[in-house]
Design an enzyme around this catalytic site. Structure first.
Site, PDB file in Angstrom:
ATOM      1  N   LYS A 176       0.845  -1.193   0.000  1.00 11.57           N
ATOM      2  CA  LYS A 176       0.000   0.000   0.000  1.00 11.57           C
ATOM      3  C   LYS A 176       0.882   1.245   0.000  1.00 11.57           C
ATOM      4  CE  LYS A 176      -2.090   2.443   3.130  1.00 11.57           C
ATOM      5  NZ  LYS A 176      -1.997   3.760   2.456  1.00 11.57           N
ATOM      6  N   GLU A 251      10.825   1.604   9.647  1.00 15.20           N
ATOM      7  CA  GLU A 251      11.683   2.770   9.373  1.00 15.20           C
ATOM      8  C   GLU A 251      10.856   4.000   9.693  1.00 15.20           C
ATOM      9  OE1 GLU A 251      14.746   2.324   8.659  1.00 15.20           O
ATOM     10  OE2 GLU A 251      14.630   0.186   8.230  1.00 15.20           O
ATOM     11  N   GLU A 386       9.772  16.011  15.551  1.00 12.74           N
ATOM     12  CA  GLU A 386       9.977  16.043  14.098  1.00 12.74           C
ATOM     13  C   GLU A 386       8.975  17.009  13.455  1.00 12.74           C
ATOM     14  OE1 GLU A 386       8.714  12.639  11.680  1.00 12.74           O
ATOM     15  OE2 GLU A 386      10.638  12.703  10.661  1.00 12.74           O
TER      16      GLU A 386
HETATM   17  P1  NAD Z   1       2.377   7.837   8.145  1.00  8.27           P
HETATM   18  O1  NAD Z   1       2.852   7.015   9.279  1.00  8.27           O
HETATM   19  O2  NAD Z   1       1.207   8.735   8.373  1.00  8.27           O
HETATM   20  O3  NAD Z   1       1.937   6.922   6.916  1.00  8.27           O
HETATM   21  C1  NAD Z   1       2.827   6.008   6.315  1.00  8.27           C
HETATM   22  C2  NAD Z   1       2.033   4.906   5.643  1.00  8.27           C
HETATM   23  O4  NAD Z   1       1.365   4.150   6.652  1.00  8.27           O
HETATM   24  C3  NAD Z   1       0.930   5.405   4.698  1.00  8.27           C
HETATM   25  O5  NAD Z   1       0.841   4.536   3.591  1.00  8.27           O
HETATM   26  C4  NAD Z   1      -0.314   5.304   5.557  1.00  8.27           C
HETATM   27  O6  NAD Z   1      -1.507   5.177   4.814  1.00  8.27           O
HETATM   28  C5  NAD Z   1      -0.014   4.049   6.357  1.00  8.27           C
HETATM   29  N1  NAD Z   1      -0.737   3.924   7.633  1.00  8.27           N
HETATM   30  C6  NAD Z   1      -1.213   4.908   8.431  1.00  8.27           C
HETATM   31  N2  NAD Z   1      -1.841   4.374   9.510  1.00  8.27           N
HETATM   32  C7  NAD Z   1      -1.732   3.034   9.397  1.00  8.27           C
HETATM   33  C8  NAD Z   1      -2.156   1.936  10.198  1.00  8.27           C
HETATM   34  N3  NAD Z   1      -2.850   2.117  11.334  1.00  8.27           N
HETATM   35  N4  NAD Z   1      -1.871   0.681   9.788  1.00  8.27           N
HETATM   36  C9  NAD Z   1      -1.169   0.472   8.648  1.00  8.27           C
HETATM   37  N5  NAD Z   1      -0.763   1.474   7.831  1.00  8.27           N
HETATM   38  C10 NAD Z   1      -1.027   2.733   8.210  1.00  8.27           C
HETATM   39  O7  NAD Z   1       3.635   8.628   7.615  1.00  8.27           O
HETATM   40  P2  NAD Z   1       3.677   9.734   6.483  1.00  8.27           P
HETATM   41  O8  NAD Z   1       3.074  10.985   7.036  1.00  8.27           O
HETATM   42  O9  NAD Z   1       3.157   9.157   5.214  1.00  8.27           O
HETATM   43  O10 NAD Z   1       5.258   9.925   6.296  1.00  8.27           O
HETATM   44  C11 NAD Z   1       6.035  10.797   7.045  1.00  8.27           C
HETATM   45  C12 NAD Z   1       6.814  10.052   8.108  1.00  8.27           C
HETATM   46  O11 NAD Z   1       7.582   9.028   7.518  1.00  8.27           O
HETATM   47  C13 NAD Z   1       7.822  10.951   8.821  1.00  8.27           C
HETATM   48  O12 NAD Z   1       7.764  10.691  10.195  1.00  8.27           O
HETATM   49  C14 NAD Z   1       9.164  10.505   8.261  1.00  8.27           C
HETATM   50  O13 NAD Z   1      10.273  10.719   9.099  1.00  8.27           O
HETATM   51  C15 NAD Z   1       8.910   9.052   8.054  1.00  8.27           C
HETATM   52  N6  NAD Z   1       9.860   8.508   7.085  1.00  8.27           N
HETATM   53  C16 NAD Z   1      10.839   7.680   7.539  1.00  8.27           C
HETATM   54  C17 NAD Z   1      11.779   7.158   6.659  1.00  8.27           C
HETATM   55  C18 NAD Z   1      12.862   6.223   7.127  1.00  8.27           C
HETATM   56  O14 NAD Z   1      13.496   5.607   6.280  1.00  8.27           O
HETATM   57  N7  NAD Z   1      13.104   6.099   8.405  1.00  8.27           N
HETATM   58  C19 NAD Z   1      11.705   7.491   5.298  1.00  8.27           C
HETATM   59  C20 NAD Z   1      10.698   8.350   4.879  1.00  8.27           C
HETATM   60  C21 NAD Z   1       9.764   8.853   5.777  1.00  8.27           C
END
Ligand code: NAD
Length: 482
Positions: A176, A251, A386
């Site tokens: 997803k 991650e 963050e």
């Molecule tokens: P997010 O956690 O809101 O969403 C990430 C993904 O998870 C999306 O596809 C979302 O639909 C899904 N998701 C949300 N709730 C869920 C649940 N309950 N169960 C399963 N899936 C779920 O993050 P975001 O806002 O899309 O991205 C930003 C964050 O990602 C920042 O904190 C950033 O630091 C982090 N990030 C980390 C890395 C790394 O390599 N460590 C790389 C890129 C981004």
């Protein structure tokens, strides 16, 4: 490849509407307008995807690495041949400058596929000889159906970073992408069809995290989850997956220190620090959002840095003159602006930026000025949380011990950068930083073979190279007695 159309799920080789018949609006962040629709999938779509993956697994896991290599390479070729369509789609969906999509996001996506397509040809497991008694060898077999969930900041780049090792090692995937930036994952599913990927090997289910994403994590047949996203989401996923004993790679977020000693190569440090602060509007998990400067360089650094930041152009992501495009959504724009307000309340002085920007012909877009703040304590909320936007803070320090204490003071431990010409100090500091990735006199130089991931609340497990192939395989030791 056309990209401005309604998105469909990719399940068992077919492009399908969601079972609910419901769709989510897909916004172009530069114009604030809805330009396509995203399936609002739920557990019923995930169930179909899991069944498809289970049907495909016996053949895919036993077809041999050469066949998997050929098909993954073909998908990479199709992305490369359609670089311009993919780059336009990425920029329209995310608001990032087109130059970035063309030179970083899309090239990295086809590199990910090629890298793991070839890596699997060289992947080997170990044997352990017990003198004159027995020999052990370790078999590494694919896990089965695995879930890959990715965020919006580097959409196709991170999506392929997960699915490429999962597929190369013989798993079938239910994936997803973020509901905020789903378009290039949709284009990828069309590329998979064109490349002849067998039905069910990769299934892409679009929709909200709490519905479609959570259904992937909860499904008992999904044996491993590779997730990149926010720390709070990672915690929720771990709560669901841990009692079911699923393998987890998480991650998560970061609040990365950029440590600048007075003896650094000033020009190289300055140009790189502008990038590490504001590339992709600061929406990179590895961005150096806390900049620590040795005290006797502080004023010189601050004045030059602010001068250069004021010269950056915030503008239409499709213009070649643009340095910073739009942030990804209206909600994210509000979140970042609220964080800047908090910095003001905490006593920070805004040296430049601090506000939303109106860009000509993109008046309803979500733009923010690159923002530099000084005068805040390393332990205040602004320096501990963050922000994930074009916002950095400047903090002076006097000693190595002091800056290490500041750098390690957050809940995160993803990456860090050190600028110094003193090789002993560079290594001393690198050794003591709580970070999974440390760059010395560079930033974002990436070798795909190296372990990638964070310490503390930045995650568990590592991606990249053999680490990823080990994650997506189950080791089995076989012992033969002489
Ligand atoms: P997010 O956690 O809101 O969403 C990430 C993904 O998870 C999306 O596809 C979302 O639909 C899904 N998701 C949300 N709730 C869920 C649940 N309950 N169960 C399963 N899936 C779920 O993050 P975001 O806002 O899309 O991205 C930003 C964050 O990602 C920042 O904190 C950033 O630091 C982090 N990030 C980390 C890395 C790394 O390599 N460590 C790389 C890129 C981004």
């Amino acid at each position: 490849m056309k990209f401005d159309e309604n998105i469909r799920n990719y399940i068992y080789g077919e492009m399908e509407p969601p079972i609910s018949g419901e769709y989510i609006d897909n916004y172009n962040p530069a114009t604030g307008e809805v330009y396509s629709k995203i399936p609002d999938s739920d557990d019923r779509d995930v169930l179909r995807a899991v069944k498809g993956a289970e049907r495909a697994f016996p053949a895919w896991s036993n077809c041999g690495v050469k066949k998997r290599f050929r098909i993954l390479t073909r998908i990479a070729d199709i992305i490369e041949q359609n670089l311009e369509s993919f780059a336009k789609a990425e920029t329209t969906d995310s608001g990032k400058p087109i130059a970035l999509s063309r030179s970083i996001d899309i090239p990295r996506a086809h590199s990910n596929l090629r890298f793991f397509a070839t890596a699997i040809l060289h992947f080997a497991s170990e044997s352990h000889y017990m003198e004159r008694e027995a020999i052990n060898y370790t078999l590494r077999r694919p896990i089965g159906t695995v879930g890959c969930i990715s965020p919006w900041n580097l959409p196709l780049y991170l999506f392929t970073w997960k699915i490429a090792p999962a597929l190369a090692s013989g798993n079938c995937v239910v994936a997803k992408p973020s509901e905020i930036t789903p378009m290039t994952a949709y284009l990828l599913s069309r590329a998979c069809k064109e490349a002849g990927l067998p039905a069910g090997v990769l299934n892409v289910v679009h929709g909200y995290g709490h519905k479609a994403g959570q259904a992937i994590v909860e499904h008992p047949s999904v044996k491993a989850i590779s997730f990149t996203g926010g720390t709070e989401t990672g915690r929720k996923i771990a709560e669901i997956a841990a009692p079911k004993f699923k393998k987890l790679s998480l991650e998560l977020g970061g609040k990365n220190p950029n440590i600048i000693f007075a003896d650094c190569d000033f020009e190289k440090m300055m140009t790189t620090t502008i990038r590490s602060s504001f590339s992709n509007q600061g929406q990179i998990c590895l961005s150096g959002s806390r900049i620590f400067i040795e005290k006797h360089l502080y004023t010189v650094f601050r004045d030059e840095f602010v001068k250069r930041v004021k010269n950056l152009t915030v503008g239409n992501p499709f213009s070649d003159k643009t340095d910073l495009g739009a942030v990804v959504s209206s909600a994210h724009q509000s979140k970042v602006l609220n964080a800047i307000d908090l910095a003001r309340e905490e006593g920070g002085q805004i040296l430049c930026g601090g506000n939303a920007v109106k860009v000509p012909k993109c008046e309803k877009g979500y733009f923010i000025q690159p923002t530099v703040i000084e005068g805040l304590d390393a332990h205040c909320r602004t320096n501990q949380t963050e922000i994930f936007g074009p916002v950095v803070t400047l903090i002076p320090f006097e000693t190595e011990e002091e800056v290490l204490a500041y750098a390690n003071s957050t809940e995160y431990g993803l990456s860090a950068t050190i600028w110094t010409q003193n090789i002993s100090r560079a290594q001393r500091v690198a050794d003591k930083l709580d970070a999974g990735i440390v760059w010395i006199n560079t930033w974002l130089t990436r070798d795909l073979r190296t372990p990638f991931g964070g310490m503390k609340n930045s995650g568990t497990g590592r991606e990249g190279g053999w680490e990823a192939l080990r994650f997506f395989t189950e080791p089995k030791n076989v012992c033969i007695h002489f």
